[in-house]
Write an enzyme that holds these catalytic residues in place. Sequence first.
Site, PDB file in Angstrom:
ATOM      1  N   GLY A  73       7.356   0.068  10.610  1.00 50.52           N
ATOM      2  CA  GLY A  73       7.192   0.017   9.160  1.00 50.52           C
ATOM      3  C   GLY A  73       7.897   1.134   8.416  1.00 50.52           C
ATOM      4  N   GLU A  74       8.005   2.274   9.033  1.00 52.97           N
ATOM      5  CA  GLU A  74       8.525   3.430   8.297  1.00 52.97           C
ATOM      6  C   GLU A  74       9.900   3.904   8.749  1.00 52.97           C
ATOM      7  OE1 GLU A  74       4.889   5.441   9.235  1.00 52.97           O
ATOM      8  OE2 GLU A  74       4.380   5.699   7.123  1.00 52.97           O
TER       9      GLU A  74
ATOM     10  N   GLY B  71       1.337  -6.811   3.905  1.00 58.35           N
ATOM     11  CA  GLY B  71       2.631  -7.411   3.580  1.00 58.35           C
ATOM     12  C   GLY B  71       3.622  -7.235   4.714  1.00 58.35           C
TER      13      GLY B  71
ATOM     14  N   GLY C  63       0.839  -1.190   0.000  1.00 58.29           N
ATOM     15  CA  GLY C  63       0.000   0.000   0.000  1.00 58.29           C
ATOM     16  C   GLY C  63       0.873   1.238   0.000  1.00 58.29           C
TER      17      GLY C  63
ATOM     18  N   LEU D 249       8.413  -7.758  18.055  1.00 58.93           N
ATOM     19  CA  LEU D 249       7.413  -8.816  18.194  1.00 58.93           C
ATOM     20  C   LEU D 249       7.782 -10.049  17.386  1.00 58.93           C
ATOM     21  CD1 LEU D 249       4.366  -6.415  17.978  1.00 58.93           C
ATOM     22  CD2 LEU D 249       5.230  -7.530  20.040  1.00 58.93           C
TER      23      LEU D 249
HETATM   24 MO1  MOS Z   1       1.647   4.926   5.407  1.00 53.22          MO
HETATM   25  S1  MOS Z   1       2.357   6.281   4.063  1.00 53.22           S
HETATM   26  O1  MOS Z   1       0.867   5.794   6.602  1.00 53.22           O
HETATM   27  O2  MOS Z   1       0.778   3.813   4.555  1.00 53.22           O
END
Ligand code: MOS
Length: 740
Positions: free
Chosen positions: A697-698, A476, A249, A623
């Site tokens: 994630g970021e 993902g 996404g 985790l």
């Molecule tokens: Mo993220 S850019 O908050 O999917």
Amino acid sequence: MTAHLKFDKPDARNRLDDMAQGVIGAPLDRSEGALKVTGRAVYAAEQARSLHGAAHAAPAYGVLVRATIPKGRVLSLGREAVLAMPGVRAVLADACFLRNPAQGTAGKAPVQGPEEVAYYGQPIALVVADSFEQARDGAQRLVVRYAEEAGALDPEAVTPELPEKKQSAQGDLDRAMREAAFSIDVSYTTPSMAAAAMEPHCVIASWTGDELLCHGSYQMPNYNAPELADSLGIPAEKVRIVSPYVGGGFGSKLGIGPEAVAAAFAARELGCTVSVALSRPQEFETITRRSETRQRVRLAADAEGRLTGLGHEALVSNLPGESFSEPVAQATHFTYAAAHRQIVHRIARVNLTPAGSVRAPGEAVGVLVFEAAMDELAEAAGIDPVELRLRNIPEADPETGKPFSSNMLAEALRDGAQRFGWQARQPAGTRREGEWLVGMGMASAVRVNMLGEAKARVTLSPEGTALVETNMTDIGTGTYTILTQIAAELLGLPMQAVTTHLGDSALPDGPGSGGSWGAASTGSAVALACEAIRARIAGLMGCDEEELTLKDGRAICGNVTRPLPELLTEALQEEGHLEPGEAEEAVRNATFGAHFAEVAVNAVTGEVRLRRMEGTFACGRILNAKTARSQCLGGMTFGIGMALMEEMIHDARDGHIVNHDLAEYHVPTNADVPQLEVHFLDERDAYGGTLQAKGIGELGICGAGGAIVNAIYNACGVRVRDMPVTLDKVLEGLIAQSID
Ligand code: MOS
């Protein structure tokens, strides 16, 4: 029953550390991995086959028609000619159609009304036919007449807005700059970027009475269902969105897209199931891009390299009326100490593809540039870049004085430097191997961290198996796996005894996947439900919950051990509900890390090859060591793209995207990605919900490109301030050097 926790106080109980199953943190394979690699995980577009077997009519296919002007009005659609084409069932355009996709967490309809054109590529109509090919043919042949107006296409050529909430200043930066022992004042640019998720957007819409079912590819069904309902003017409870698998996404699927509203409207009009998928060019044109940025960074330091002043000014762009504005300086507020500070944020209103959240909005480009500027200061001051950062880590948030929930930036810098072999770094332009100039660079990694409201239902069956349900998604990232691990750990069950259902808006509301908040938020909700179930088991065992051990399907209390199937006479079901509270306001909550990169720059052609990269990250409790590492590998790979190749180009005449496919919009491929090393620091953050975890994630994206840009400078002495650093720009610098 609902186990509700308003997160007003930090949670330092570290309950997961007391558990006995031993699966939390383990590098377990993704629980849905085998389904994905064998093609048995059914993605949205593939639902057409599984939903509509022989007993059902095949769906109709819709293809969106896109505007070919940047601004104006649609006067007419040449419907008749297209309706006469074979297989074409309808040419639809309605005021409910979306002009812009929804922004993340909007929860209501985005800008609608496709008869008004605000950008080239905007959806304006839908052609529906028996087959996809017939619909595409019809869409391409539809003659549209417009009343065209002059659009604003150059963010630099319009007077920008200065949103009040995004400006901040302390002290007197100009004076700090004048009085500094060392200072730099530099401007960088970063281009527009695409999310470029592998799976294009697709929706299959069908109605049963007044109830709408959409199989789609979305990050946040809890927000997307009300967005879709509001767009269609129907109650939210009449809409169900199902997104069990999302093929990436990166922000592009945060909000409801035009394909959903068009498919739902067409399905209602035609009384049949309608499938609408975006083509790859439409993925670029009708879905949010990351805004281009121009950033000016000013840094003032004393003789020891302690920052006395820092300034970060950004110009970004978006369509008129859109509230999202790439938060470039988001991390600048708190990464480094300096008494004199100024942050300026400008947004230009332009008729270009809508801008929105893309992969670490803000920090992805803001930290890249700020860390490159820090490298320039290190060079100017003659201080090692790692040392410069270590000298400027604040004790508390430098603007508000709030403490950090946890801050392991210094540890990450030291750990990364040691693992990478940073001490072998040489002065800029001094290491050469044949025609390759070799250099090392580094950057801090910083990303804000937050919790979202999350609910999850956990059911423990009398047979000793558990079901976890929430409308959180797995894009993902590994959500299926980590939620299964959390339940398995707290309920003392083997992984295979726990099933997790996700991505169905009919399930309890998770916060969706976005802003790196999914794991800590939804995971906390799962943990709360499991703790409530543990309390009920403890009651059956006649002991306190804290004294209860659950392991391998058995309940253990003192010297009493009972298998769950023997103990339970009925299913135990609890809902966990985490609500962010005052704890969030009490601290500055962020994740930290450090990137190190080694590059080789070809002295003849200017070509840059990344040789190796190392990232050390502190994200609270890990985790699952494997899915966490994969997140960071992906983030670092995005950094490679941002530093070296990614660039969305709008044609200056009409704003169309020149490189709207993956052949011309370059992202890193296997050959561009060398060995990447990822290491995590052991951390528990009591402000990270009941798991002491933070988003992951970021973070790996933030600063990754900066380390590469800095390594290029160290390799060849050329400082390119216009991203991406392509060989033509390096070569220009190399030629200028040879003339000097
Ligand atoms: Mo993220 S850019 O908050 O999917």
